[in-house]
Design a protein around this motif. Structure first.
Motif, PDB file in Angstrom:
ATOM      1  N   TYR A 106     -89.520   7.087 -24.764  1.00 15.99           N
ATOM      2  CA  TYR A 106     -88.127   7.342 -24.409  1.00 15.99           C
ATOM      3  C   TYR A 106     -87.315   6.066 -24.646  1.00 15.99           C
TER       4      TYR A 106
ATOM      5  N   THR B 296     -85.132   4.647 -23.019  1.00 15.36           N
ATOM      6  CA  THR B 296     -84.964   3.790 -21.848  1.00 15.36           C
ATOM      7  C   THR B 296     -86.239   3.025 -21.496  1.00 15.36           C
ATOM      8  N   ARG B 297     -87.396   3.489 -22.025  1.00 18.71           N
ATOM      9  CA  ARG B 297     -88.664   2.790 -21.756  1.00 18.71           C
ATOM     10  C   ARG B 297     -89.415   2.623 -23.070  1.00 18.71           C
TER      11      ARG B 297
ATOM     12  N   ILE C  88     -95.301   7.711 -24.898  1.00 19.54           N
ATOM     13  CA  ILE C  88     -95.701   8.967 -24.254  1.00 19.54           C
ATOM     14  C   ILE C  88     -96.630   9.735 -25.199  1.00 19.54           C
TER      15      ILE C  88
ATOM     16  N   ARG D 203    -102.622  16.690 -17.257  1.00 18.61           N
ATOM     17  CA  ARG D 203    -102.176  16.207 -15.954  1.00 18.61           C
ATOM     18  C   ARG D 203    -100.668  15.943 -15.966  1.00 18.61           C
ATOM     19  N   SER D 204    -100.095  15.894 -14.781  1.00 12.06           N
ATOM     20  CA  SER D 204     -98.652  15.690 -14.656  1.00 12.06           C
ATOM     21  C   SER D 204     -98.260  14.364 -15.328  1.00 12.06           C
ATOM     22  N   GLY D 205     -97.230  14.419 -16.143  1.00 10.62           N
ATOM     23  CA  GLY D 205     -96.737  13.203 -16.807  1.00 10.62           C
ATOM     24  C   GLY D 205     -97.387  12.928 -18.149  1.00 10.62           C
TER      25      GLY D 205
ATOM     26  N   GLY E 104     -96.846  14.466 -20.904  1.00 15.94           N
ATOM     27  CA  GLY E 104     -95.908  14.617 -22.020  1.00 15.94           C
ATOM     28  C   GLY E 104     -95.639  16.044 -22.467  1.00 15.94           C
ATOM     29  N   LYS E 105     -95.971  17.030 -21.633  1.00 17.77           N
ATOM     30  CA  LYS E 105     -95.789  18.434 -22.039  1.00 17.77           C
ATOM     31  C   LYS E 105     -94.296  18.761 -22.238  1.00 17.77           C
ATOM     32  N   SER E 106     -93.471  18.404 -21.245  1.00 21.64           N
ATOM     33  CA  SER E 106     -92.030  18.699 -21.372  1.00 21.64           C
ATOM     34  C   SER E 106     -91.402  17.852 -22.477  1.00 21.64           C
TER      35      SER E 106
ATOM     36  N   TYR F  55     -84.501  14.285 -28.808  1.00 20.18           N
ATOM     37  CA  TYR F  55     -84.806  12.908 -29.165  1.00 20.18           C
ATOM     38  C   TYR F  55     -85.421  12.908 -30.554  1.00 20.18           C
TER      39      TYR F  55
ATOM     40  N   GLU G 241     -92.960  25.823 -17.654  1.00 21.06           N
ATOM     41  CA  GLU G 241     -93.350  26.200 -16.281  1.00 21.06           C
ATOM     42  C   GLU G 241     -92.424  27.284 -15.736  1.00 21.06           C
TER      43      GLU G 241
ATOM     44  N   HIS H  94     -98.993  24.853 -15.399  1.00 22.94           N
ATOM     45  CA  HIS H  94     -99.936  24.188 -14.501  1.00 22.94           C
ATOM     46  C   HIS H  94    -100.989  25.189 -14.056  1.00 22.94           C
TER      47      HIS H  94
HETATM   48  N1  LIG Z   1     -85.707  10.969 -19.814  1.00 23.56           N
HETATM   49  C1  LIG Z   1     -86.766  10.198 -19.623  1.00 23.56           C
HETATM   50  N2  LIG Z   1     -86.673   8.856 -19.741  1.00 23.56           N
HETATM   51  C2  LIG Z   1     -87.739   8.051 -19.561  1.00 23.56           C
HETATM   52  N3  LIG Z   1     -88.980   8.502 -19.263  1.00 23.56           N
HETATM   53  C3  LIG Z   1     -89.141   9.830 -19.135  1.00 23.56           C
HETATM   54  C4  LIG Z   1     -88.045  10.754 -19.300  1.00 23.56           C
HETATM   55  N4  LIG Z   1     -88.525  12.020 -19.122  1.00 23.56           N
HETATM   56  C5  LIG Z   1     -89.830  11.887 -18.854  1.00 23.56           C
HETATM   57  N5  LIG Z   1     -90.207  10.592 -18.861  1.00 23.56           N
HETATM   58  C6  LIG Z   1     -91.559  10.064 -18.653  1.00 23.56           C
HETATM   59  O1  LIG Z   1     -92.361  10.549 -19.709  1.00 23.56           O
HETATM   60  C7  LIG Z   1     -93.659  10.887 -19.233  1.00 23.56           C
HETATM   61  C8  LIG Z   1     -93.961  12.331 -19.632  1.00 23.56           C
HETATM   62  O2  LIG Z   1     -93.064  13.174 -18.946  1.00 23.56           O
HETATM   63  P1  LIG Z   1     -93.101  14.755 -19.135  1.00 23.56           P
HETATM   64  O3  LIG Z   1     -92.024  15.331 -18.273  1.00 23.56           O
HETATM   65  O4  LIG Z   1     -93.076  15.077 -20.580  1.00 23.56           O
HETATM   66  O5  LIG Z   1     -94.539  15.106 -18.536  1.00 23.56           O
HETATM   67  P2  LIG Z   1     -95.157  16.504 -18.145  1.00 23.56           P
HETATM   68  O6  LIG Z   1     -96.537  16.523 -18.696  1.00 23.56           O
HETATM   69  O7  LIG Z   1     -94.239  17.619 -18.553  1.00 23.56           O
HETATM   70  O8  LIG Z   1     -95.186  16.375 -16.553  1.00 23.56           O
HETATM   71  P3  LIG Z   1     -95.178  17.542 -15.456  1.00 23.56           P
HETATM   72  O9  LIG Z   1     -96.413  18.351 -15.671  1.00 23.56           O
HETATM   73  O10 LIG Z   1     -95.216  16.796 -14.160  1.00 23.56           O
HETATM   74  O11 LIG Z   1     -93.895  18.318 -15.640  1.00 23.56           O
HETATM   75  C9  LIG Z   1     -93.642  10.655 -17.738  1.00 23.56           C
HETATM   76  O12 LIG Z   1     -94.272   9.406 -17.503  1.00 23.56           O
HETATM   77  C10 LIG Z   1     -92.175  10.593 -17.366  1.00 23.56           C
HETATM   78  O13 LIG Z   1     -91.982   9.691 -16.317  1.00 23.56           O
END
Ligand SMILES: Nc1ncnc2c1ncn2[C@@H]1O[C@H](COP(=O)(O)OP(=O)(O)OP(=O)(O)O)[C@@H](O)[C@H]1O
Length: 363
Positions: free
Chosen positions: A134, A136-137, A142, A161-163, A165-167, A177, A289, A320
């Motif tokens: 992202y 910002t980071r 990811i 697992r949560s975080g 990168g699925k979303s 992006y 989800e 999930h």
């Molecule tokens: N807009 C953003 N800016 C910076 N980092 C982000 C942003 N959106 C998500 N992240 C980070 O990117 C990583 C992946 O996030 P993402 O939402 O894709 O995970 P996920 O697998 O869908 O999680 P969950 O199952 O909890 O919904 C996480 O570490 C999250 O903190």
């Protein structure tokens, strides 16, 4: 939300903390600006003093006339001030040129419009060796060397697992992006080269928390396709298992479901959101989800609607609860920015790997 959680002092603290760095930078800038603003007239007057001192010495020794001293003084008066003023503007000039460069960057961006605007996409999705962080980071990758191929018209479940990168994958498919390396391709074409508005017209997203806009139920469904007629809206509602409950509302499709309108349950809102998605007749359906906030009964009704609308479309299902993706054509288990395992539900269960462990935990 802040008030209901009683955390306003914490939020104020966070706000103050985020102001510290800009404040430090602003202080530094004002020091530099103050010194240069003070220095500029100082140098001007010094140069005049130098002119009279040295010119006076030369005039005294007869090397130049008093008139020459005044000539050089007037040259200094007219040019020195301009140079000093230009010097104090350098930071503004640098800022301006950066701003202009970013405007031209946006203007120069080219989106390839389809040759035939009526052409449709089939919906094949490919992630080719994608790296993504992202903006910002930027230091936190990811997705890393991430590859995934989804055939047109098939469904794939994304788990991990949560975080993991699925979303993020859903966001990249919608081109919210751009990837840092590699490419996301739709029907073999890089999404960066497509007309993004045209392309997004073939996608629809149903997320965990459906947004309701101000207006009637009809308006909310038609939001997916503003030119839709009454018949299309009712058809979409029927496909989303929503027609029955909408018809039972006092004002039917005219019921206001905005901020001051009727309170709909989570399952009802979700079915309206599904109708909104289905009315677009999307080639790519993104379900992030979509059923996870619902109770078992609502989940079943919504899942039925989803199963019906998924047929014949490329569908990405982020889930999930693994039972929601049991019937998906394939499942990708994500971890460390990559696809760790891929296969159908029975294949992954037989493999007895990471997916099997997750499924066993959920039993
Ligand atoms: N807009 C953003 N800016 C910076 N980092 C982000 C942003 N959106 C998500 N992240 C980070 O990117 C990583 C992946 O996030 P993402 O939402 O894709 O995970 P996920 O697998 O869908 O999680 P969950 O199952 O909890 O919904 C996480 O570490 C999250 O903190």
């Amino acid at each position: 939300m802040v008030t209901s959680f009683g955390c306003s002092s914490k939020i104020l603290q966070l706000f103050e903390h985020t102001q510290e760095e800009p404040l430090r930078k602003a202080r530094k800038k004002s020091w530099v600006a103050g010194i240069t603003t003070g220095l500029s007239p100082c140098l001007t007057f010094l140069s005049w003093a130098l002119d009279f001192w040295y010119g006076g010495k030369l005039a005294q020794s007869g090397e130049i006339s008093a008139g020459d001293v005044f000539k050089t003084f007037f040259v200094l008066v007219s040019t020195g001030k301009l140079i000093a003023d230009a010097g104090s503007m350098t930071s503004d000039l640098a800022k301006g040129s950066n701003a202009v460069a970013s405007v031209f960057e946006v203007l120069d961006r080219k989106s390839i419009s389809p040759d035939n605007p009526k052409s449709k996409i089939q919906g094949r999705i490919e992630f080719k060796k994608v790296d993504f962080a992202y903006p910002t980071r930027p230091q936190c990758l990811i997705l890393q060397d991430f590859s995934l191929d989804v055939k047109a018209g098939t469904s794939i479940g994304l788990v991990g697992r949560s975080g993991c990168g699925k979303s993020t994958i859903i966001g990249l498919i919608q081109r919210f992006y751009d990837v840092d390396r590699g490419a996301v391709r739709i029907d073999g074409m890089d999404v960066r080269e497509m007309n993004v508005l045209w392309y997004r017209g073939f996608t629809a997203l149903v997320s965990q928390e459906p947004a309701m806009f101000s207006g009637s139920v009809r308006d909310n469904i038609a939001f997916g396709k503003p030119e839709a007629d009454e018949e299309g809206i009712v058809e979409a509602a029927k496909a989303a298992n929503a027609h029955e409950f909408i018809s039972s509302l006092k004002d039917g499709y005219d019921t206001d479901c905005g901020e001051h309108g009727i309170q709909l349950s989570g399952g009802q809102k979700q079915r309206i959101a599904i109708a909104r998605a289905i009315i677009r007749d999307p080639a790519i359906l993104l379900l992030d989800e979509a059923t996870s906030a619902l109770d078992a009964q609502s989940e079943q009704v919504v899942q039925e609607a989803l199963d019906r609308i998924m047929t014949g479309r490329t569908t990405i299902v982020v889930a999930h609860r693994l039972n929601t993706i049991k019937n998906a054509d394939s499942i990708a288990f994500l971890g460390e920015g990559k696809v760790i395992e891929r296969g159908t539900y029975p294949q992954l269960m037989n493999k007895k790997g990471a997916f099997f462990n997750l499924a066993t935990l959920q039993k």
